[in-house]
Design an enzyme around this catalytic site. Structure first.
Site, mmCIF file in Angstrom:
data_model
loop_
_atom_site.group_PDB
_atom_site.id
_atom_site.type_symbol
_atom_site.label_atom_id
_atom_site.label_comp_id
_atom_site.label_asym_id
_atom_site.label_seq_id
_atom_site.Cartn_x
_atom_site.Cartn_y
_atom_site.Cartn_z
ATOM 1 N N HIS A 1 61.685 3.959 59.340
ATOM 2 C CA HIS A 1 61.757 4.047 60.804
ATOM 3 C C HIS A 1 61.826 5.499 61.272
ATOM 4 C CE1 HIS A 1 62.829 3.238 64.941
ATOM 5 N NE2 HIS A 1 63.981 3.870 64.803
ATOM 6 N N SER A 2 61.033 5.824 62.304
ATOM 7 C CA SER A 2 61.113 7.106 62.997
ATOM 8 C C SER A 2 60.975 8.285 62.020
ATOM 9 C CB SER A 2 62.428 7.173 63.783
ATOM 10 O OG SER A 2 62.456 8.269 64.640
ATOM 11 N N TYR A 3 62.021 9.122 61.894
ATOM 12 C CA TYR A 3 61.947 10.266 60.975
ATOM 13 C C TYR A 3 61.848 9.808 59.528
ATOM 14 C CZ TYR A 3 62.713 15.046 59.383
ATOM 15 O OH TYR A 3 62.549 16.301 58.810
ATOM 16 N N GLY B 1 59.709 7.814 58.482
ATOM 17 C CA GLY B 1 58.283 7.838 58.175
ATOM 18 C C GLY B 1 57.823 9.216 57.738
#
Length: 422
Positions: A298-300, A302
């Site tokens: 998720h988010s960072y 990735g």
């Protein structure tokens, strides 16, 4: 109320101080001049915003949910024990800083509560890092299922985003304001284990420990004492109690609730999310027996996964069957991803992004990395939860495609994404 106090200080107190200073200057005696200097020093130290803090309640909060009078109900919602109401941020009006500190204190309790659920409810094991850490050095930890290293079939690896979240969480705000299902990784863990996955939960934000700075001894000279006039230093040394009294008086108004100053001691080989992911890959994931590794990032998280691929491209391509990203902030250009890596991502990754479009609808992208589809929500922090069922279907399709040597389907058949669309 605070504005009234500030106006009173500006309109009433400060003019009296300046008048007193003017009268002292007219007298002209050396001792009176020293008082003038002290008053000027005082005025330079007064911060009206800081001054308002002296009216705050102490920044001391409970260390348990029960102490806050909150508990999770059978639906995983945080509710007040007596009233049944959801969490209230503005517990005290006009005290935003105090309310924020209270919220942060509750957040730390939530983190510990989720850790307990991972061990007791999900039956995961806490494994400390580095694996060869001494008793005296700082350590981090991850959570693993008992079969993480021995399951021959498949493994799910979870990576959360940046910020205050820790292992087992997608978004602390969701856990506090909505429920554990939407804000934690527990639904992913339970479903994965039910379907025969081994599980590893990364903890990429646990990069250092904080230790309180040692206090400077009272008899140690100040850094600028060498520039202090000899006469002033002699007077200070003759009357140390008066000096301390004056210093405490200044400190009271300059910073009524001074917080502890701390130093950050970084954890070896785990000093950043990228370092942490690489360390866990090298020491656990790459050595696991599972033939198929599947990631949710998720988010960072990735970005962290893409960086892992850059560092261990051949190994990752060999072991990873599919990657589900949720509103990932990675950038294949800025991260200097190779052409072969981008091609692999187009074949094996899918990014569920925040969007007003229905769930799994194709979303256009200017980056040549991987398909993007709607998570069915415009809220960034909800993308992992809203795409939950779609992600497991994506994994099922990827594993089936690998077994039959065909291309995986990232979304529903009616919305299948073609490479040509990119």
């Amino acid at each position: 109320m605070k504005l009234e106090i500030k106006c009173f200080i500006i309109c009433k107190v400060l003019p009296l101080v300046w008048l007193n200073m003017a009268q002292i200057q007219q007298v002209g005696a050396p001792e009176e001049k020293e008082k003038t200097t002290a008053l000027k020093d005082l005025l330079s130290r007064i911060d009206l915003d800081e001054l308002m803090k002296k009216d705050e309640p102490p920044l001391e909060f409970p260390d348990t949910l029960e102490g806050f009078n909150y508990a999770f109900n059978e639906l995983g919602q945080l509710r007040h024990i007596q009233t049944g109401d959801p969490f209230v941020f503005n517990y005290r009006e006009d005290l935003h800083r105090w309310n924020q500190k209270r919220y942060e204190a509750l957040g730390e309790i939530i983190t510990k509560h989720v850790y307990e659920l991972l061990e007791k409810d999900c039956e995961l094991e806490k494994v400390y890092l580095p694996v060869d850490a001494t008793d005296s050095e700082p350590r981090s930890f991850i959570f693993m299922s008992k079969d993480a290293m021995t399951n021959p079939d498949k493994m799910l690896v979870l990576i959360h985003g940046s910020g205050v979240v820790r292992a087992g969480q997608w978004a602390r705000r969701l856990i506090i304001n909505e429920d554990l299902n939407s804000g934690s990784q527990i639904p992913y863990i339970k479903r994965a284990m039910k379907e025969g996955y081994a599980v590893i939960v990364l903890n990429p934000n646990e990069n250092y420990i904080e230790v309180e700075k040692s206090k400077v001894p009272a008899d140690q000279p100040s850094p600028d004492s060498s520039d202090e006039p000899a006469e002033k230093r002699e007077r200070r040394e003759r009357n140390p109690k008066e000096t301390k009294k004056r210093r405490d008086f200044y400190e009271k108004y300059r910073n009524p609730q001074k917080e502890k100053e701390t130093l950050q001691v970084y954890i070896r080989d785990n000093g950043s999310p990228e370092e942490h992911a690489l360390y866990v890959w090298d020491n656990f994931i790459s050595k696991a027996a599972a033939e198929n590794i599947l990631f949710v990032a998720h988010s960072y998280g990735g970005l962290t996964f893409v960086e892992l691929m850059i560092q261990r491209e051949a190994d990752v391509k060999n072991k990873v069957a599919a990657v589900a990203l949720t509103d990932s902030v990675h950038n294949v250009w800025h991260q200097d991803a190779s052409k072969t890596l981008r091609e692999w991502m187009r074949e094996n990754c899918c990014n569920w992004v925040s969007s007003s479009e229905p769930l799994d609808t194709s979303v256009e992208s200017t980056l040549p990395d991987c398909p993007r589809v709607s998570a069915g929500t415009e809220r960034h922090e909800l993308t992992s939860w809203k795409s939950f069922h779609s992600i497991f279907k994506f994994f099922d399709d990827a594993l089936q495609a690998k077994n039959t040597k065909t291309k995986p389907t990232p979304t529903r058949r009616s919305n299948r994404i073609k490479h040509e669309d990119l």
